[in-house]
Design a protein around this motif. Sequence first.
Motif, PDB file in Angstrom:
ATOM      1  N   UNK A  67      -0.818   7.333  -7.138  1.00 21.83           N
ATOM      2  CA  UNK A  67       0.317   8.098  -7.647  1.00 21.83           C
ATOM      3  C   UNK A  67       1.621   7.731  -6.960  1.00 21.83           C
ATOM      4  N   UNK A  68       1.551   7.107  -5.779  1.00 25.91           N
ATOM      5  CA  UNK A  68       2.771   6.747  -5.051  1.00 25.91           C
ATOM      6  C   UNK A  68       3.453   5.525  -5.646  1.00 25.91           C
ATOM      7  N   UNK A  69       2.754   4.820  -6.539  1.00 18.86           N
ATOM      8  CA  UNK A  69       3.247   3.530  -7.013  1.00 18.86           C
ATOM      9  C   UNK A  69       4.528   3.657  -7.827  1.00 18.86           C
ATOM     10  N   UNK A  70       4.595   4.627  -8.745  1.00 20.04           N
ATOM     11  CA  UNK A  70       5.734   4.784  -9.646  1.00 20.04           C
ATOM     12  C   UNK A  70       5.698   6.201 -10.204  1.00 20.04           C
ATOM     13  N   UNK A  77       0.819  -1.198   0.000  1.00 17.85           N
ATOM     14  CA  UNK A  77       0.000   0.000   0.000  1.00 17.85           C
ATOM     15  C   UNK A  77       0.859   1.256   0.000  1.00 17.85           C
ATOM     16  N   UNK A  78       0.236   2.418  -0.015  1.00 22.04           N
ATOM     17  CA  UNK A  78       0.991   3.673  -0.042  1.00 22.04           C
ATOM     18  C   UNK A  78       1.559   4.003   1.332  1.00 22.04           C
ATOM     19  N   UNK A  79       2.594   4.825   1.405  1.00 15.07           N
ATOM     20  CA  UNK A  79       3.104   5.259   2.711  1.00 15.07           C
ATOM     21  C   UNK A  79       2.044   6.061   3.458  1.00 15.07           C
ATOM     22  N   UNK A  80       2.133   6.070   4.781  1.00 13.66           N
ATOM     23  CA  UNK A  80       1.102   6.715   5.589  1.00 13.66           C
ATOM     24  C   UNK A  80       0.997   8.215   5.322  1.00 13.66           C
TER      25      UNK A  80
END
Length: 354
Positions: free
Chosen positions: A243-246, A229-232
Amino acid sequence: MKLFVCQACGNVLYFENRTCTRCGHGLAFLPEKATMSAIEPEGETFRTLADGGRGRAFCANAAFDACNWLTEPGERYCRACRHNGTVPDLSAPVRLARWRELEAAKHRLFYSLLRWNLPVRTRAEDPEHGLIFNFLADDPARGQRITTGHDNGQITIALTEADELERERRRLEMGEPYRTLLGHFRHEVGHYFWDVLVRDGGRLNTCRAMFGDDSMDYGQALQRHYAEGPPQDWRENFVSAYATMHPWEDFAETWAHYLHIVDTLEMAAAFGIEVRPSADRIGGLSAQIAFDPYGVGSLDAIIAAWLPFTFAMNSINRAMGTRDLYPFVLSPAVIEKLRFIHRLVQDVAKPQGR
């Protein structure tokens, strides 16, 4: 998006209108002028009242009630539909209805691209990198499930996304606050313009400084995203969790939101919307949208109007018991990414229809 006016009777028109409900004139969109025109038949062609043009013809997809645009001389398809590759079996009523929904979203996408005159080449013009859309249906008999995505100018849109129940199921399954057909088109075309404007446009290093190193392995990034999952603290630097994926997805998500913002503000300006709450004593929730967001030079004017507008519209939606119109937070870092997209577009755009 704008409001339009019938040249025959002065009635207000909308982008998807086919007929003026006041005078009965047929209507068609003129992509080269980014405007709607009342039309009058002249034999097998039409005269356009918006510019006095003659000999115009509808896009071939008008026969399926999937397009209301006029073509250029000698062309069978309009400037939006000539980018179509594979379409579903239109003999099946359900698939035809879903394809029409996809086309409505695609035409709104192309309205934005044409307003900026962004460089868009067809597959015929550029066999390796031209923009092409394939609308594909799942094949349960073979266990084949279509995934929406982009690959070197080829955008695949899953037909099942036009099923509102399925789209909502996927939204909930993936924990998304927002999932629309138009959002898919705007996101996927963002990947295409990363290729055209960033990679091939000499802006790779400046883009990496803003969005990160895109050379990281995409497959590994994808697996990590769905596993962890995405960072907190993702909201501090990204417009969405995806959008945090890559860095590619960060760019495409930011691109999509930029189109969301600009097009929505243009419609708000067309309605003359002004946000000026009496309870706002310091002006933080006030805005007058009296400019063309497609041609404005500074992103600051766009953000200054967008934030009060969305505060107001989100509050109105909540009063109706519905989800927020814009369920996202634009942190300072996200605004800087939007500024990068704004400059990128403005560097190459030549706004029309102003």
